[in-house]
Design an enzyme around this catalytic site. Structure first.
Site, PDB file in Angstrom:
ATOM      1  N   ASP A   1       0.815  -1.218   0.000  1.00 55.11           N
ATOM      2  CA  ASP A   1       0.000   0.000   0.000  1.00 55.11           C
ATOM      3  C   ASP A   1       0.853   1.274   0.000  1.00 55.11           C
ATOM      4  O   ASP A   1       1.449   1.637   1.029  1.00 55.11           O
ATOM      5  CB  ASP A   1      -0.888  -0.043   1.255  1.00 55.11           C
TER       6      ASP A   1
ATOM      7  N   ASP B   1      -2.161   5.431  -5.485  1.00 60.79           N
ATOM      8  CA  ASP B   1      -2.359   4.621  -4.297  1.00 60.79           C
ATOM      9  C   ASP B   1      -2.637   3.155  -4.609  1.00 60.79           C
ATOM     10  O   ASP B   1      -3.756   2.786  -4.994  1.00 60.79           O
ATOM     11  CB  ASP B   1      -3.527   5.215  -3.487  1.00 60.79           C
TER      12      ASP B   1
HETATM   13  C1  LIG Z   1      -5.657  -2.800  -4.421  1.00 61.96           C
HETATM   14  O1  LIG Z   1      -6.086  -3.558  -3.290  1.00 61.96           O
HETATM   15  C2  LIG Z   1      -6.712  -2.716  -2.379  1.00 61.96           C
HETATM   16  C3  LIG Z   1      -7.097  -3.500  -1.111  1.00 61.96           C
HETATM   17  C4  LIG Z   1      -8.544  -3.190  -0.750  1.00 61.96           C
HETATM   18  C5  LIG Z   1      -8.661  -1.807  -0.087  1.00 61.96           C
HETATM   19  C6  LIG Z   1     -10.065  -1.638   0.531  1.00 61.96           C
HETATM   20  O2  LIG Z   1     -10.944  -1.511  -0.584  1.00 61.96           O
HETATM   21  C7  LIG Z   1     -10.465  -2.836   1.399  1.00 61.96           C
HETATM   22  C8  LIG Z   1     -11.482  -3.626   0.915  1.00 61.96           C
HETATM   23  C9  LIG Z   1     -11.918  -4.726   1.662  1.00 61.96           C
HETATM   24  C10 LIG Z   1     -11.344  -5.027   2.913  1.00 61.96           C
HETATM   25  C11 LIG Z   1     -10.321  -4.216   3.396  1.00 61.96           C
HETATM   26  C12 LIG Z   1      -9.848  -3.124   2.659  1.00 61.96           C
HETATM   27  C13 LIG Z   1      -8.738  -2.371   3.258  1.00 61.96           C
HETATM   28  C14 LIG Z   1      -8.979  -1.529   4.350  1.00 61.96           C
HETATM   29  C15 LIG Z   1      -7.923  -0.839   4.945  1.00 61.96           C
HETATM   30  C16 LIG Z   1      -6.607  -1.045   4.497  1.00 61.96           C
HETATM   31  C17 LIG Z   1      -6.371  -1.893   3.394  1.00 61.96           C
HETATM   32  C18 LIG Z   1      -7.421  -2.572   2.800  1.00 61.96           C
HETATM   33  C19 LIG Z   1     -10.201  -0.323   1.361  1.00 61.96           C
HETATM   34  C20 LIG Z   1     -11.647  -0.125   1.828  1.00 61.96           C
HETATM   35  C21 LIG Z   1     -11.729   1.154   2.689  1.00 61.96           C
HETATM   36  C22 LIG Z   1     -11.224   2.368   1.916  1.00 61.96           C
HETATM   37  N1  LIG Z   1      -9.876   2.055   1.479  1.00 61.96           N
HETATM   38  C23 LIG Z   1      -8.793   2.673   2.080  1.00 61.96           C
HETATM   39  O3  LIG Z   1      -8.869   3.550   2.917  1.00 61.96           O
HETATM   40  C24 LIG Z   1      -7.403   2.211   1.656  1.00 61.96           C
HETATM   41  C25 LIG Z   1      -6.565   3.342   1.039  1.00 61.96           C
HETATM   42  C26 LIG Z   1      -5.208   2.699   1.072  1.00 61.96           C
HETATM   43  N2  LIG Z   1      -4.140   3.681   0.956  1.00 61.96           N
HETATM   44  C27 LIG Z   1      -5.141   1.934   2.380  1.00 61.96           C
HETATM   45  O4  LIG Z   1      -4.339   2.653   3.299  1.00 61.96           O
HETATM   46  C28 LIG Z   1      -6.570   1.817   2.868  1.00 61.96           C
HETATM   47  C29 LIG Z   1      -9.788   0.898   0.549  1.00 61.96           C
END
Ligand SMILES: COCCCC[C@@](O)(c1ccccc1-c1ccccc1)[C@@H]1CCCN(C(=O)[C@H]2C[C@@H](N)[C@@H](O)C2)C1
Length: 338
Positions: A38, A224
């Site tokens: 990330d 990102d």
């Molecule tokens: C490409 O793969 C992306 C992974 C999925 C990211 C994500 O879609 C997710 C989906 C399902 C479960 C957990 C998470 C997730 C949640 C937190 C950290 C990492 C993954 C995040 C959902 C919430 C908003 N978002 C961010 O703020 C993210 C923004 C980023 N910079 C992080 O710090 C948090 C993206």
């Protein structure tokens, strides 16, 4: 194959074009974890064996067990991180972490509580922040900085490929120390980062079709790898969605699948280049029982100043433009992904 002095590419898994993650190990004997690499954060955390049995999200993922690692060093400092949605709390530990074949002694967080939303939907266990040290909570030196200080990388860069086709293997690839020509064509265009310490660049505008509609006076674009979609200021995204005839419902913006082929390209103007996404790049076509659903991979998100207003270019963008993150020159390179 030892690409440069012992590093090997890390294959990534692509889950429904929305979650991309790869494997690392922690401890000796090795305990394996799937993590999101990330660029929007700078800490490493994985679920802990010590997490409370009531934390469902913790219980359904691989958990680090310090008592089973011969190389574990106790720390115990508290840790908590807040995401756009979701938070993680725990404590710090130190152990040997292996990423792309490179071992580093790393301070990381053992998560003892993970918010059910959204982590019960996570197909991965934890997050490995690839951001700059000044973004790191508790002033912890990030993994990539520990790797750079070993001077094993040919170039102080890392590159990310995200596949667009869930059936394609691998679902993506992280390269430490270079790029992988198997996954891009043509040459790279480089853009200097906007300010030291963040993977963000100045964007000159966002156009829809041939019309410049947003950010005409310039704005910030965050590149990102830890975001699934593209986010922009809520007012801009809502007017963009209206232009393409998308409706907002509880799970985001959707369009009628019959209208997809007529949708305009959306172009991000950065560093003197135009980075266009076609409808096949920004529409997630999901065949569901009640029929096909066409999700638009844009979300409104208002990031408060001084960071915002920003556009966040996540997996939707990176899947189309192979991305090199260059710590030596503090710049980001884009090439057309294969
Ligand atoms: C490409 O793969 C992306 C992974 C999925 C990211 C994500 O879609 C997710 C989906 C399902 C479960 C957990 C998470 C997730 C949640 C937190 C950290 C990492 C993954 C995040 C959902 C919430 C908003 N978002 C961010 O703020 C993210 C923004 C980023 N910079 C992080 O710090 C948090 C993206």
């Amino acid at each position: 194959d030892d690409r440069n002095n012992g590093t090997v590419p890390t294959p990534l898994t692509n889950y429904l074009d929305t979650q991309y993650f790869g494997e690392i190990s922690i401890g000796f004997p090795a305990q394996m974890f799937n993590v999101v690499f990330d660029t929007g954060s700078a800490n490493l955390w994985v679920p802990s064996q010590k997490c409370s049995p009531f934390s469902t999200a913790c219980f359904t993922h691989n958990r680090y067990d310090a008592s089973k690692s011969q190389t574990y060093v106790e720390n115990g400092t508290g840790f908590s991180i807040q995401y756009a949605s979701g938070n993680v709390r725990g404590f710090l530990s130190e152990d040997v972490v292996v990423v792309g074949g490179i071992p580093v002694v790393q301070v990381f967080a053992e998560a003892t509580s993970l918010s059910a939303m959204p982590f019960i939907f996570a197909k991965f266990d934890g997050v490995l922040g690839m951001g700059y040290p000044n973004m790191a909570i508790d002033g912890i030196t990030p993994v990539f900085d520990r790797i750079m200080s070993q001077h094993v990388l040919e170039e102080e860069v890392f590159s990310v490929y995200y596949s667009r086709d869930p059936k394609r293997s691998p679902g993506g690839e992280l390269v430490l120390g270079g790029t992988d020509p198997n996954y891009y064509t043509g040459s790279f265009n480089h853009i200097d980062t906007r300010e030291l310490g963040k993977w963000e660049v100045t964007m000159k505008g966002v156009s829809v079709g041939r019309e410049m509609m947003f950010c005409a006076e310039g704005c910030t674009a965050v590149i990102d790898t830890g975001s699934s979609y593209i986010t922009g200021p809520a007012s801009s995204v809502s007017s963009l969605m209206k232009t393409i005839g998308a409706q907002l419902d509880e799970s985001g913006y959707k369009v009628n699948c019959d209208s997809v082929k007529a949708l305009p390209r959306i172009t991000f103007h950065m560093g003197g280049q135009e980075y266009s996404l076609t409808q096949e790049d920004y529409i997630l076509w999901q065949s569901q029982i009640q029929g096909d659903v066409c999700i638009v991979t844009f979300r409104g998100l208002d990031v408060p100043p001084p960071t915002g207003p920003v556009w966040i270019l996540g997996a939707t963008f990176i899947a189309r433009y192979y991305t090199e993150f260059d710590r030596r020159n503090n710049r980001i390179g884009f090439a057309t992904a294969k």
